[in-house]
Design a protein around this motif. Structure first.
Motif, PDB file in Angstrom:
ATOM      1  N   UNK A 203      15.522   2.257   3.293  1.00  0.00           N
ATOM      2  CA  UNK A 203      14.328   3.105   3.270  1.00  0.00           C
ATOM      3  C   UNK A 203      14.667   4.509   2.780  1.00  0.00           C
ATOM      4  N   UNK A 204      15.835   5.003   3.171  1.00  0.00           N
ATOM      5  CA  UNK A 204      16.289   6.319   2.699  1.00  0.00           C
ATOM      6  C   UNK A 204      16.549   6.266   1.191  1.00  0.00           C
ATOM      7  N   UNK A 205      17.136   5.169   0.720  1.00  0.00           N
ATOM      8  CA  UNK A 205      17.335   4.983  -0.719  1.00  0.00           C
ATOM      9  C   UNK A 205      15.995   4.999  -1.449  1.00  0.00           C
ATOM     10  N   UNK A 206      15.006   4.333  -0.887  1.00  0.00           N
ATOM     11  CA  UNK A 206      13.682   4.286  -1.499  1.00  0.00           C
ATOM     12  C   UNK A 206      13.035   5.673  -1.532  1.00  0.00           C
ATOM     13  N   UNK A 207      13.250   6.442  -0.471  1.00  0.00           N
ATOM     14  CA  UNK A 207      12.622   7.767  -0.370  1.00  0.00           C
ATOM     15  C   UNK A 207      13.273   8.794  -1.282  1.00  0.00           C
ATOM     16  N   UNK A 208      14.596   8.713  -1.429  1.00  0.00           N
ATOM     17  CA  UNK A 208      15.336   9.806  -2.079  1.00  0.00           C
ATOM     18  C   UNK A 208      16.075   9.396  -3.345  1.00  0.00           C
ATOM     19  N   UNK A 209      16.266   8.090  -3.532  1.00  0.00           N
ATOM     20  CA  UNK A 209      17.078   7.638  -4.653  1.00  0.00           C
ATOM     21  C   UNK A 209      18.563   7.758  -4.397  1.00  0.00           C
ATOM     22  N   UNK A 210      18.943   8.146  -3.184  1.00  0.00           N
ATOM     23  CA  UNK A 210      20.359   8.337  -2.839  1.00  0.00           C
ATOM     24  C   UNK A 210      20.807   7.193  -1.939  1.00  0.00           C
TER      25      UNK A 210
ATOM     26  N   UNK B  49       0.829  -1.208   0.000  1.00  0.00           N
ATOM     27  CA  UNK B  49       0.000   0.000   0.000  1.00  0.00           C
ATOM     28  C   UNK B  49       0.864   1.258   0.000  1.00  0.00           C
ATOM     29  N   UNK B  50       1.864   1.298   0.863  1.00  0.00           N
ATOM     30  CA  UNK B  50       2.685   2.505   0.993  1.00  0.00           C
ATOM     31  C   UNK B  50       3.638   2.667  -0.184  1.00  0.00           C
ATOM     32  N   UNK B  51       4.066   1.568  -0.759  1.00  0.00           N
ATOM     33  CA  UNK B  51       4.931   1.664  -1.937  1.00  0.00           C
ATOM     34  C   UNK B  51       4.236   2.432  -3.061  1.00  0.00           C
ATOM     35  N   UNK B  52       2.941   2.187  -3.218  1.00  0.00           N
ATOM     36  CA  UNK B  52       2.183   2.905  -4.252  1.00  0.00           C
ATOM     37  C   UNK B  52       2.044   4.388  -3.900  1.00  0.00           C
ATOM     38  N   UNK B  53       1.790   4.670  -2.621  1.00  0.00           N
ATOM     39  CA  UNK B  53       1.597   6.056  -2.182  1.00  0.00           C
ATOM     40  C   UNK B  53       2.880   6.868  -2.369  1.00  0.00           C
ATOM     41  N   UNK B  54       4.043   6.235  -2.077  1.00  0.00           N
ATOM     42  CA  UNK B  54       5.317   6.969  -2.090  1.00  0.00           C
ATOM     43  C   UNK B  54       6.045   6.876  -3.431  1.00  0.00           C
TER      44      UNK B  54
ATOM     45  N   UNK C  67      10.289   3.134   2.217  1.00  0.00           N
ATOM     46  CA  UNK C  67      10.285   1.873   2.952  1.00  0.00           C
ATOM     47  C   UNK C  67      11.553   1.093   2.641  1.00  0.00           C
ATOM     48  N   UNK C  68      12.058   0.424   3.639  1.00  0.00           N
ATOM     49  CA  UNK C  68      13.227  -0.419   3.438  1.00  0.00           C
ATOM     50  C   UNK C  68      13.155  -1.646   4.313  1.00  0.00           C
ATOM     51  N   UNK C  69      13.917  -2.669   3.929  1.00  0.00           N
ATOM     52  CA  UNK C  69      13.971  -3.884   4.739  1.00  0.00           C
ATOM     53  C   UNK C  69      15.348  -4.502   4.606  1.00  0.00           C
ATOM     54  N   UNK C  70      15.684  -5.350   5.562  1.00  0.00           N
ATOM     55  CA  UNK C  70      16.973  -6.038   5.544  1.00  0.00           C
ATOM     56  C   UNK C  70      16.845  -7.321   6.343  1.00  0.00           C
TER      57      UNK C  70
ATOM     58  N   UNK D  39      10.722   5.570   6.795  1.00  0.00           N
ATOM     59  CA  UNK D  39      11.405   6.803   7.196  1.00  0.00           C
ATOM     60  C   UNK D  39      10.799   8.003   6.492  1.00  0.00           C
ATOM     61  N   UNK D  40      11.030   9.161   7.112  1.00  0.00           N
ATOM     62  CA  UNK D  40      10.756  10.436   6.453  1.00  0.00           C
ATOM     63  C   UNK D  40      12.056  11.210   6.445  1.00  0.00           C
ATOM     64  N   UNK D  41      12.459  11.673   5.264  1.00  0.00           N
ATOM     65  CA  UNK D  41      13.731  12.368   5.094  1.00  0.00           C
ATOM     66  C   UNK D  41      13.462  13.821   4.743  1.00  0.00           C
ATOM     67  N   UNK D  42      14.047  14.705   5.526  1.00  0.00           N
ATOM     68  CA  UNK D  42      13.955  16.139   5.254  1.00  0.00           C
ATOM     69  C   UNK D  42      15.141  16.511   4.365  1.00  0.00           C
ATOM     70  N   UNK D  43      14.850  16.786   3.108  1.00  0.00           N
ATOM     71  CA  UNK D  43      15.917  17.050   2.135  1.00  0.00           C
ATOM     72  C   UNK D  43      16.713  18.299   2.516  1.00  0.00           C
ATOM     73  N   UNK D  44      16.056  19.287   3.042  1.00  0.00           N
ATOM     74  CA  UNK D  44      16.725  20.567   3.320  1.00  0.00           C
ATOM     75  C   UNK D  44      17.645  20.511   4.531  1.00  0.00           C
ATOM     76  N   UNK D  45      17.305  19.678   5.528  1.00  0.00           N
ATOM     77  CA  UNK D  45      18.117  19.631   6.759  1.00  0.00           C
ATOM     78  C   UNK D  45      18.943  18.362   6.889  1.00  0.00           C
TER      79      UNK D  45
END
Length: 763
Positions: free
Chosen positions: A734-741, A430-435, A446-449, A623-629
């Motif tokens: 999860x950060x990779x998924x959110x930002x591509x970085x 569900x969240x993969x589609x939303x994000x 989202x991330x997993x290991x 995770x939620x990543x704040x790009x600016x900070x």
């Protein structure tokens, strides 16, 4: 596999004592005329001690002794808390002196004082004059491995503590013929255990002229042996007592302060001396987690199959060997029963540097290799545009897998089910589609290991554990084990095991939490997630022996075959009819006081466990990543475990909560920093060293997939260290998924994240 007492959420047997303050820790014990010991530490990372002038310090009123290296045996010893090996080639590296005449890190111990109180001791330290010859220092493991690097230990031709090559299959062929080759470099930092109770001990000589050491340790029987080796004293002349202990996480699986504590008491004719470290001292002169740098190259088919992996691992060991290369070798072995690589080559290299010594820390090298491997797996899945869960599942080993090198067999494997539970809990699909498409300054992902881990150290090391049970006159029992309770709840689980086997209530099992090498059965200690698996086997064996003796007596008394009777709810029963024959206490009383056959019911046994079991698990993170900070906030995190039969869910959940919390700090904030020129620590205190607080910690989700493992005495596998292994790569992914970085170095603190975003053009 159903049990009456095991598997239930019984309260900890030490809970009331701890929350009411009745539990006595090392610093709660006082001896008459106790003195205080303190250490003078080198301000330089690398220096010869040319001369030590102690005259002023020795003449200070209230000073009873000043100790320098020349006052002690020049015997090099190993501090690592491993069982003794009869094979010299299998022993830990002996490179430590109690006090050194050559400093190899800032904070190395070069002299000690024993004084009336702490104030006088501190004053005396300032009066000691030391003439140093400052030497070039090296702090980076790659620099230290070079031929022209400053030599840290003169008796070694270079600074390489050890290096190895672990080979399975033909990695060159796999890399040559693969459809895809993926490469990556991943790095972890130096972190510290930060257990609540600092290292502390006191010592005195008793009336039999034996040295008694009361200490906060995970390994009392090993402490006795190492103190004897360091001071050249017969081991039987040393007695070690471990009271309640305020945590260790591996930091107290080294014998760090006890040899000097014993030397201090000998220097004042056996008078009691307390030697306790400050938090600042703990940061620099106990143990840290190894910083590791991995270079990984993997071969993958166009169908998405992992064919081979080639992994180089450069390990920063710090100034002394401690557990040394065994942690790098652990990292090279415990990931293998996870993915079905046809070929594996791992080349670990462990290197001395002029930094604090690295040693055992929760996970024993696996948090580092898991971060590297699980980050690499996500990188591959991303580049091949394959769902990371599907990619992993398609490449898992199968039930019955046998490692070709250590021959450990996978007898239970429920990782697929763990993943499905975690996926459902975090609402992955569900969240993969939303994000999917985000462009705002705050982005979610989202991330997993996954991870694999062992249950003890077999076949690499000895796994011996002892248990003693004595039945009291009322049918209750006393239980003694050499395995140390260090906060993980082992005393409770051992009590449950005895109650389960004997058919009595847990309230009728009185476990003695203090370990005393004069009294306690031999056990190598608390480490390697071994206690319920290894010591549990000894406890079960002892309890079964007691039960057999009880039923034998009852059989004779009632004229029934032993197979026809049992113990249930504290009563001897006739199984077929369900009739109560007598209370257990009647048989116990008979065993003590029958005038003809009196023989108290006891068992004193040990178990040499020569089997292992592989535990598994997975972390899911949002995770939620704040790009600016550059701030990363973990919104949700779930840890799901395949640890066989869970013996106490409440305690198991507590283990997971603590382990995940450590993993959060490892991923996001913790890092021991040093001046790059001098090697001086920059944040060796709990203000500047950024542990996660309760405000930083999200609600931690816990679940288990229970499938009894036949290797476990009650179907159990390891759990103690496991929860801290996979949170860091799950958060990174999860950060990779959110930002591509892709962040290939931890911690991912706001500064490093901000700089990376700037580098790739997100800012």
């Amino acid at each position: 596999m159903s049990y009456k007492i095991l598997g239930n959420d019984v309260n900890r047997v030490d809970a009331v004592a701890k929350v009411t303050g009745r539990a006595k820790y090392t610093d709660d014990f006082i001896e008459r005329d106790m003195l205080v010991g303190k250490v003078l530490r080198s301000p330089y990372a690398h220096a010869h001690i040319k001369n030590i002038d102690i005259e002023e310090a020795a003449n200070l009123e209230g000073v009873y002794a000043v100790i320098t290296p020349k006052d002690l045996p020049k015997i090099k010893f190993a501090t690592a808390g491993h069982p003794y090996s009869l094979d010299p080639s299998h022993r830990d590296v002996e490179d430590r002196l109690i006090l050194t005449d050559k400093a190899r890190l800032v904070g190395d111990a070069i002299a000690a004082v024993v004084a009336k109180d702490e104030i006088i001791a501190e004053k005396a330290l300032k009066l000691i004059k030391v003439d140093y010859e400052i030497l070039p220092a090296v702090f980076d493991s790659e620099e230290s491995a070079k031929e022209d690097a400053p030599k840290i230990h003169e008796d070694r031709k270079n600074n390489i503590l050890a290096s190895s090559v672990i080979d399975i299959g033909d990695i060159e062929s796999e890399l040559k013929n693969a459809d895809f080759i993926f490469e990556g470099e991943y790095e972890t930092s130096i972190v510290q255990h930060c257990q609540l109770e600092n290292q502390t001990a006191y010592s005195y000589v008793d009336s039999d002229n034996r040295i008694v050491i009361v200490t906060s340790t995970q390994i009392p029987h090993i402490v006795r042996r190492i103190v004897g080796q360091a001071l050249n004293i017969p081991w039987g002349r040393i007695r070690v007592i471990k009271p309640y202990i305020g945590g260790g996480f591996g930091n107290k699986q080294d014998v760090i302060i006890e040899p000097l504590t014993a030397a201090m008491t000998l220097a004042v004719n056996g008078r009691p001396v307390r030697f306790s470290l400050s938090r600042e001292e703990v940061f620099i002169d106990t143990r840290t987690r190894h910083a590791m740098k991995f270079n990984i190259k993997s071969a993958v088919s166009r169908e998405g199959k992992l064919l081979g992996i080639y992994m180089k691992n450069m390990v920063n060991n710090g100034a002394y060997a401690s557990h040394g290369h065994s942690i790098a070798m652990s990292a090279a072995s415990k990931f293998r029963p996870l993915y079905d690589f046809k070929s594996i080559r791992v080349e670990p290299k462990t290197v001395y540097t002029n930094l604090p010594t690295a040693g055992a820390m929760r996970g024993y090298g696996i948090p580092q290799v898991c971060f590297a491997l699980e980050s690499h797996i996500d990188d591959i899945a991303t580049k091949l545009n394959i769902d990371p869960i599907k990619f992993r599942k398609d490449n898992f080993i199968s039930l019955g897998h046998i490692d070709p090198l250590n021959e450990i067999k996978v007898r239970s494997f429920e990782l697929d089910k763990c993943i499905e539970k975690g996926k459902e809990l975090i609402r992955w699909d569900e969240k993969k589609k939303i994000y999917k498409d985000q462009s705002s300054n705050k982005r979610r992902g989202l991330g997993m290991a996954c991870f694999s881990y062992f249950s003890g150290t077999h076949p690499v090391s000895l796994e011996l554990a002892g248990a003693r049970i004595v039945m009291n006159q009322d049918g209750s029992v006393q239980l003694q084990v050499g395995a140390t309770e260090i906060g993980q709840g082992s005393d409770t689980v051992f009590s449950q095991m005895v109650a389960e086997v004997l058919g009595i209530s847990i309230e009728d099992v009185h476990i003695i939490t203090t370990q005393d090498t004069d009294i306690t059965p031999f056990d190598t200690g608390a480490y390697a997630s071994r206690q319920s698996f290894v010591t549990g086997a000894a406890v079960k064996k002892a309890a079964q022996e007691v039960k057999e003796k009880v039923l034998s007596l009852a059989s004779k008394k009632y004229g029934l075959n032993i197979e026809e009777i049992d113990i249930e709810d504290g009563n001897i029963i006739e199984k077929k009819l369900g009739d109560v024959l007598c209370p257990l206490g009647d048989i116990a009383l008979y065993s003590y006081y029958d005038r003809i056959n009196a023989k108290p019911i006891t068992s004193d046994t040990s178990e040499n466990v020569r089997i292992n079991a592989v535990a598994y698990g997975v972390t899911f993170a949002e995770v939620e990543v704040d790009i600016e900070t550059g701030k990363i906030e973990v919104l949700e995190i779930y840890n799901i475990h395949d640890s066989g039969k869970i013996l106490n869910h409440k305690l198991a959940e507590g283990q997971v909560h603590g382990g995940v919390s450590m993993g959060l700090g490892y991923a996001l904030s913790e890092q021991l920093l040093f001046d790059k020129k001098s090697g001086k620590p920059l944040n060796n205190n709990l203000l500047d060293y950024k542990l996660q607080t309760i405000l930083d910690t999200p609600t931690i989700g816990v679940d288990f997939v229970e499938e009894a493992d036949p290797a476990g005495s009650f179907g159990q596998k390891s759990l103690g260290e496991n929860p801290t292994i996979s949170p860091a790569p799950a958060i990174r992914n999860a950060v990779l998924d959110a930002t591509g970085v892709a962040f290939n170095k931890i911690p991912m603190n706001p500064q490093s994240v901000f700089e990376k975003f700037k580098e790739v053009g997100l800012i």
